[in-house]
Design an enzyme around this catalytic site. Sequence first.
Site, PDB file in Angstrom:
ATOM      1  N   GLY A  71       0.793  -1.201   0.056  1.00 51.52           N
ATOM      2  CA  GLY A  71      -0.088   0.140   0.103  1.00 51.52           C
ATOM      3  C   GLY A  71       0.757   1.178  -0.104  1.00 51.52           C
ATOM      4  O   GLY A  71       0.610   2.370  -0.607  1.00 51.52           O
ATOM      5  N   THR A  72       1.907   1.179   0.532  1.00 51.05           N
ATOM      6  CA  THR A  72       2.803   2.372   0.756  1.00 51.05           C
ATOM      7  C   THR A  72       3.301   2.928  -0.487  1.00 51.05           C
ATOM      8  O   THR A  72       3.383   3.862  -1.138  1.00 51.05           O
ATOM      9  CB  THR A  72       4.104   2.041   1.807  1.00 51.05           C
ATOM     10  OG1 THR A  72       3.515   1.890   3.174  1.00 51.05           O
ATOM     11  CG2 THR A  72       5.018   3.289   1.925  1.00 51.05           C
ATOM     12  N   GLN A 176      -7.479   0.105   3.616  1.00 52.96           N
ATOM     13  CA  GLN A 176      -8.421  -0.470   4.663  1.00 52.96           C
ATOM     14  C   GLN A 176      -9.802  -1.209   4.224  1.00 52.96           C
ATOM     15  O   GLN A 176     -10.440  -1.905   4.984  1.00 52.96           O
ATOM     16  CB  GLN A 176      -8.565   0.612   5.899  1.00 52.96           C
ATOM     17  CG  GLN A 176      -7.407   0.605   6.800  1.00 52.96           C
ATOM     18  CD  GLN A 176      -7.108  -0.721   7.457  1.00 52.96           C
ATOM     19  OE1 GLN A 176      -7.715  -1.634   7.950  1.00 52.96           O
ATOM     20  NE2 GLN A 176      -5.815  -0.608   7.768  1.00 52.96           N
ATOM     21  N   SER A 196      -3.679  -3.211  -0.619  1.00 53.15           N
ATOM     22  CA  SER A 196      -2.382  -3.922  -0.114  1.00 53.15           C
ATOM     23  C   SER A 196      -2.914  -5.345   0.289  1.00 53.15           C
ATOM     24  O   SER A 196      -4.187  -5.687   1.095  1.00 53.15           O
ATOM     25  CB  SER A 196      -1.866  -3.386   1.133  1.00 53.15           C
ATOM     26  OG  SER A 196      -0.910  -4.026   1.648  1.00 53.15           O
ATOM     27  N   ALA A 197      -2.237  -6.496   0.076  1.00 47.84           N
ATOM     28  CA  ALA A 197      -2.675  -7.861   0.193  1.00 47.84           C
ATOM     29  C   ALA A 197      -2.665  -8.118   1.867  1.00 47.84           C
ATOM     30  O   ALA A 197      -3.654  -8.931   2.298  1.00 47.84           O
ATOM     31  CB  ALA A 197      -1.621  -8.841  -0.580  1.00 47.84           C
ATOM     32  N   HIS A 198      -1.825  -7.796   2.611  1.00 49.03           N
ATOM     33  CA  HIS A 198      -1.863  -8.309   3.762  1.00 49.03           C
ATOM     34  C   HIS A 198      -2.872  -7.676   4.836  1.00 49.03           C
ATOM     35  O   HIS A 198      -2.964  -8.052   5.703  1.00 49.03           O
ATOM     36  CB  HIS A 198      -0.298  -8.033   4.473  1.00 49.03           C
ATOM     37  CG  HIS A 198       0.035  -6.645   4.950  1.00 49.03           C
ATOM     38  ND1 HIS A 198      -0.222  -6.299   6.257  1.00 49.03           N
ATOM     39  CD2 HIS A 198       0.528  -5.307   4.374  1.00 49.03           C
ATOM     40  CE1 HIS A 198      -0.006  -4.876   6.473  1.00 49.03           C
ATOM     41  NE2 HIS A 198       0.617  -4.509   5.242  1.00 49.03           N
ATOM     42  N   THR A 235      11.768  -7.301 -11.074  1.00 47.79           N
ATOM     43  CA  THR A 235      11.352  -8.416 -11.265  1.00 47.79           C
ATOM     44  C   THR A 235      10.103  -8.693 -10.284  1.00 47.79           C
ATOM     45  O   THR A 235      10.126  -8.381  -9.045  1.00 47.79           O
ATOM     46  CB  THR A 235      12.370  -9.681 -11.048  1.00 47.79           C
ATOM     47  OG1 THR A 235      13.473  -9.545 -11.919  1.00 47.79           O
ATOM     48  CG2 THR A 235      11.868 -11.032 -11.175  1.00 47.79           C
ATOM     49  N   CYS A 322       3.070   6.220  23.186  1.00 43.66           N
ATOM     50  CA  CYS A 322       4.183   5.227  23.354  1.00 43.66           C
ATOM     51  C   CYS A 322       4.141   4.119  22.273  1.00 43.66           C
ATOM     52  O   CYS A 322       5.280   3.810  21.959  1.00 43.66           O
ATOM     53  CB  CYS A 322       3.882   4.718  24.826  1.00 43.66           C
ATOM     54  SG  CYS A 322       4.152   6.142  26.090  1.00 43.66           S
TER      55      CYS A 322
HETATM   56  C1  LIG Z   1      -1.532  -0.307   6.164  1.00 47.83           C
HETATM   57  C2  LIG Z   1      -2.019   0.652   5.112  1.00 47.83           C
HETATM   58  C3  LIG Z   1      -1.274   1.058   4.185  1.00 47.83           C
HETATM   59  C4  LIG Z   1       0.135   0.759   3.927  1.00 47.83           C
HETATM   60  O1  LIG Z   1       0.201  -0.252   3.434  1.00 47.83           O
HETATM   61  P1  LIG Z   1       1.492  -1.311   3.268  1.00 47.83           P
HETATM   62  O2  LIG Z   1       1.016  -2.582   2.467  1.00 47.83           O
HETATM   63  O3  LIG Z   1       1.571  -1.831   4.850  1.00 47.83           O
HETATM   64  O4  LIG Z   1       2.651  -0.538   2.994  1.00 47.83           O
HETATM   65  C5  LIG Z   1      -1.928   2.454   3.734  1.00 47.83           C
HETATM   66  N1  LIG Z   1      -2.852   2.879   4.000  1.00 47.83           N
HETATM   67  C6  LIG Z   1      -3.723   2.662   4.817  1.00 47.83           C
HETATM   68  C7  LIG Z   1      -4.933   3.201   4.988  1.00 47.83           C
HETATM   69  C8  LIG Z   1      -3.055   1.251   5.337  1.00 47.83           C
HETATM   70  O5  LIG Z   1      -4.141   0.798   6.566  1.00 47.83           O
END
Ligand SMILES: *Cc1c(COP(=O)(O)O)cnc(C)c1O
Length: 383
Positions: A71-72, A176, A196-198, A235, A322
């Site tokens: 996602g980043t 999200q 983002s897949a994770h 790649t 924190c």
């Molecule tokens: C987790 C998240 C990202 C970043 O995704 P990554 O795959 O962890 O780099 C970007 N935007 C939102 C809203 C997220 O929750």
Amino acid sequence: MEKIYLDHNATTPVHPEVLEAMLPALRENYGNPSSVHSFGRTARVQLDEAREKVASLLGAHSSEIIFTSGGTEANNLALLGVALNKGGKIITSKTEHPSIINPCRQLEKQGIEVHYLNVDRKGRIDISELESQITESTSLISLQHANSETGVLQDIQGVSEIARNRGILFHTDAVQSAAKIPFDVKAFPVDMLSISAHKFNGPKGVGALYIRKGTPALYSPVCGGSQEKKRRGGTENVAGIMGFGKACELAAERTVKAGKLAELRDYFQKQILELIPGTELFGDGEHRLPNTLNLGFDGVEGDTLLIALDMEGVAVSTGSACSSGTGLPSHVLQAMGIEEDKINSSIRFSLGFNTTRSELDFVTEALVKSVSLNKTAILSGEN
Ligand SMILES: *Cc1c(COP(=O)(O)O)cnc(C)c1O
């Protein structure tokens, strides 16, 4: 001890079928998709199939999907891609993910004008502020679909229509919301969208930027070979992409269960609000992801609660200084005008599609116990 994971907005477990889908690319099908021989062709076919699945989740065409490292990177590609090619003003919001805010800050240092929209106490932007910020030179509006800390949903339909009418590109960070609530790029005039897949049971380190057909060429922050139509060199992460494709396929089947998930979350929310006086809900309760609940607990530090819950095997996160590792309280809750002591009392619960009512009952009980214990500690001066 049974562990209960309520931090799905941070990341999710890899689904067993996702893992299965990844293994061939790590074992026998290890070819480079750019190679011409049979190993390469096999990898290419796998890549294309996964691309179809990702596109299908979004209602897109496979040629509109660019794979990234997550996602980043997708967010960076959208922002830098437009700004370093076309220049112009960017409009975004104060509650975006750091992967939007920080590239914007970088661009500001290079002379690009960026406006960060305010949000109200519920976390929603004001359309009239957006409209008043649009100038002749505005090239891009980037607004998240759902906020990771509060689950608050923005009016993507309304904003994307404004952008389209004014001839401005529109990008949404849908990391999200994807696979939690249905989304179809045919229904909204969105030009670019990050996923983002994770965040939905796929592997870490793989994501995609949807770029609508006809969108002007973007500057490529990651240059190299001609992979991903020269928009993202390197790649391809074939195994990760295959897992991503499988996660999209599974997600398409399950977003229909979003209503059930919201019911479960609402039940959990109601229990806590009833049993723990002084608890406050942060964020719009109505325009919200079905799995997210952000609460402030009167007179108790979120960090204290996080540790108490962790000792009971329950994983949550906080909005406090924190835990974020930055030394700063949540910029999201701050932008919403939540007072600092309340921010430091906040806990985010993010449910998964496998979360059960009995797990939530256990967590409610643990919370009631921890809150009353720690309040007593404050009152008796032990803290
Ligand atoms: C987790 C998240 C990202 C970043 O995704 P990554 O795959 O962890 O780099 C970007 N935007 C939102 C809203 C997220 O929750």
